[in-house]
Design an enzyme around this catalytic site. Structure first.
Site, mmCIF file in Angstrom:
data_model
loop_
_atom_site.group_PDB
_atom_site.id
_atom_site.type_symbol
_atom_site.label_atom_id
_atom_site.label_comp_id
_atom_site.label_asym_id
_atom_site.label_seq_id
_atom_site.Cartn_x
_atom_site.Cartn_y
_atom_site.Cartn_z
ATOM 1 N N GLY A 20 -63.846 15.597 93.359
ATOM 2 C CA GLY A 20 -65.268 15.486 93.038
ATOM 3 C C GLY A 20 -65.616 15.565 91.566
ATOM 4 O O GLY A 20 -66.736 15.930 91.215
ATOM 5 N N ASN A 22 -65.990 13.030 89.566
ATOM 6 C CA ASN A 22 -67.035 12.014 89.359
ATOM 7 C C ASN A 22 -68.375 12.499 89.906
ATOM 8 O O ASN A 22 -69.419 12.232 89.313
ATOM 9 C CB ASN A 22 -66.650 10.686 90.013
ATOM 10 C CG ASN A 22 -65.773 9.832 89.120
ATOM 11 O OD1 ASN A 22 -66.233 9.316 88.097
ATOM 12 N ND2 ASN A 22 -64.512 9.697 89.487
ATOM 13 N N MET A 94 -62.503 8.219 100.518
ATOM 14 C CA MET A 94 -61.297 7.568 101.025
ATOM 15 C C MET A 94 -61.453 6.917 102.400
ATOM 16 O O MET A 94 -60.475 6.571 103.031
ATOM 17 C CB MET A 94 -60.142 8.578 101.075
ATOM 18 C CG MET A 94 -59.820 9.212 99.740
ATOM 19 S SD MET A 94 -59.490 7.978 98.469
ATOM 20 C CE MET A 94 -57.821 7.545 98.908
ATOM 21 N N ILE A 96 -63.013 3.850 104.751
ATOM 22 C CA ILE A 96 -63.590 2.504 104.645
ATOM 23 C C ILE A 96 -64.823 2.437 105.545
ATOM 24 O O ILE A 96 -64.760 2.759 106.731
ATOM 25 C CB ILE A 96 -62.537 1.431 105.006
ATOM 26 C CG1 ILE A 96 -61.427 1.456 103.943
ATOM 27 C CG2 ILE A 96 -63.182 0.043 105.086
ATOM 28 C CD1 ILE A 96 -60.249 0.572 104.245
ATOM 29 N N LEU A 97 -65.934 2.051 104.951
ATOM 30 C CA LEU A 97 -67.195 2.000 105.706
ATOM 31 C C LEU A 97 -67.282 0.692 106.485
ATOM 32 O O LEU A 97 -66.790 -0.346 106.036
ATOM 33 C CB LEU A 97 -68.378 2.125 104.732
ATOM 34 C CG LEU A 97 -68.436 3.464 103.995
ATOM 35 C CD1 LEU A 97 -69.329 3.364 102.763
ATOM 36 C CD2 LEU A 97 -68.930 4.567 104.925
ATOM 37 N N ASN A 111 -69.352 1.692 94.004
ATOM 38 C CA ASN A 111 -68.067 2.382 94.074
ATOM 39 C C ASN A 111 -67.404 2.357 92.701
ATOM 40 O O ASN A 111 -67.640 1.444 91.912
ATOM 41 C CB ASN A 111 -67.148 1.676 95.079
ATOM 42 C CG ASN A 111 -65.812 2.387 95.237
ATOM 43 O OD1 ASN A 111 -65.745 3.626 95.228
ATOM 44 N ND2 ASN A 111 -64.731 1.626 95.347
ATOM 45 N N HIS A 113 -63.621 2.338 90.948
ATOM 46 C CA HIS A 113 -62.219 2.086 91.299
ATOM 47 C C HIS A 113 -61.351 2.174 90.040
ATOM 48 O O HIS A 113 -61.706 1.610 89.009
ATOM 49 C CB HIS A 113 -62.095 0.693 91.935
ATOM 50 C CG HIS A 113 -60.708 0.400 92.405
ATOM 51 N ND1 HIS A 113 -60.206 0.932 93.574
ATOM 52 C CD2 HIS A 113 -59.709 -0.327 91.858
ATOM 53 C CE1 HIS A 113 -58.950 0.530 93.711
ATOM 54 N NE2 HIS A 113 -58.625 -0.235 92.691
ATOM 55 N N GLU A 178 -63.782 6.914 83.538
ATOM 56 C CA GLU A 178 -64.623 6.788 84.743
ATOM 57 C C GLU A 178 -65.905 7.592 84.578
ATOM 58 O O GLU A 178 -66.992 7.150 84.947
ATOM 59 C CB GLU A 178 -63.869 7.286 85.983
ATOM 60 C CG GLU A 178 -62.752 6.380 86.437
ATOM 61 C CD GLU A 178 -62.102 6.871 87.724
ATOM 62 O OE1 GLU A 178 -62.791 7.392 88.603
ATOM 63 O OE2 GLU A 178 -60.867 6.720 87.842
HETATM 64 C C1 GRF Z 1 -61.076 8.461 90.933
HETATM 65 O O1 GRF Z 1 -60.010 8.018 90.151
HETATM 66 C C2 GRF Z 1 -61.730 7.291 91.615
HETATM 67 O O2 GRF Z 1 -61.768 6.131 90.837
HETATM 68 C C3 GRF Z 1 -60.826 7.091 92.783
HETATM 69 O O3 GRF Z 1 -60.520 8.398 93.214
HETATM 70 C C4 GRF Z 1 -60.598 9.286 92.115
HETATM 71 C C5 GRF Z 1 -61.556 10.371 92.487
HETATM 72 O O4 GRF Z 1 -61.603 11.408 91.583
HETATM 73 N N1 GRF Z 1 -61.405 6.222 93.759
HETATM 74 P P1 GRF Z 1 -62.690 12.556 91.710
HETATM 75 O O5 GRF Z 1 -62.670 13.078 93.145
HETATM 76 O O6 GRF Z 1 -64.022 11.975 91.345
HETATM 77 O O7 GRF Z 1 -62.252 13.600 90.750
#
Ligand code: GRF
Length: 192
Positions: A20, A22, A94, A96-97, A111, A113, A178
């Site tokens: 988490g 992000n 993780m 898929i919707l 999203n 990526h 990110e």
């Molecule tokens: C990130 O690298 C995101 O791009 C990928 O999973 C990771 C999640 O990191 N899909 P966090 O849970 O936000 O730390």
């Protein structure tokens, strides 16, 4: 995106499965004056998701649905509609919707990526990038479409791969980017 009404901030849900970071970053962004979003709800498919602690820390509602039952997604749609969620940010989510879910929030799901899409869709991007001896990698924020990691690209950040990079080192450097990119993408879709 024609979602901004008056001075009201967009009610946003963030979907997570793991750490988490992000999510935390988006919450911090949402508290800034320039942010068009307000994070109202955290969704996780994983009871053990470390990121769920941010619900308590920042006093944000949370809901955990394992998606094991078919009715879970319907339940989720109901919760999101009840909460009047108008934007969904997937952040390390993780699961898929379904096509039906994506249709229910058409053009409102983003999203992040960890690759330069359309290259390296799916999992283990950093390992694959290194095996292929790429010179560059990066991250992408895109709209979610029913096809995995295939929706319209909003913004990307390219980074140079170093000689001694490992998947772990690369993941760390990409993650820093990110955290800058997701808020930028949100400002961009609202023309801010
Ligand atoms: C990130 O690298 C995101 O791009 C990928 O999973 C990771 C999640 O990191 N899909 P966090 O849970 O936000 O730390």
């Amino acid at each position: 995106m024609a979602l901004l009404t008056g001075n009201k901030k967009i009610k946003t849900a963030v979907f997570i499965s793991g750490t988490g970071s992000n999510l935390k970053n988006l919450i911090q962004f949402s508290k800034t004056k320039k942010s068009p979003i307000l994070i109202d709800l955290i969704i996780s498919n994983n009871f053990k998701s470390k990121g769920l602690r941010f619900a308590k820390i920042f006093k944000i509602k949370k809901k955990i649905l394992t998606f094991k039952k078919k009715t879970d997604e319907k339940k989720l749609i109901r919760v999101l509609k009840e909460e009047k969620i108008n934007l969904i940010c997937l952040a390390g989510f993780m699961k898929i919707l379904s096509r039906n879910f994506i249709k229910s929030f058409k053009g409102k799901i983003l999203n992040i990526h960890p690759s330069l899409l359309p290259n390296y869709k799916g999992l283990n991007t950093h390992t694959r990038v290194l095996i292929n001896k790429e010179k560059y990698t990066g991250c992408t924020v895109h709209f979610v479409s029913p096809k995995l990691d295939n929706g319209k690209i909003i913004i990307q950040k390219k980074i140079k791969i170093k000689k001694n990079d490992t998947p772990k080192k690369l993941a760390k450097r990409v993650l820093i980017e990110e955290h800058k990119l997701y808020p930028k993408a949100i400002l961009k879709i609202f023309n801010l």
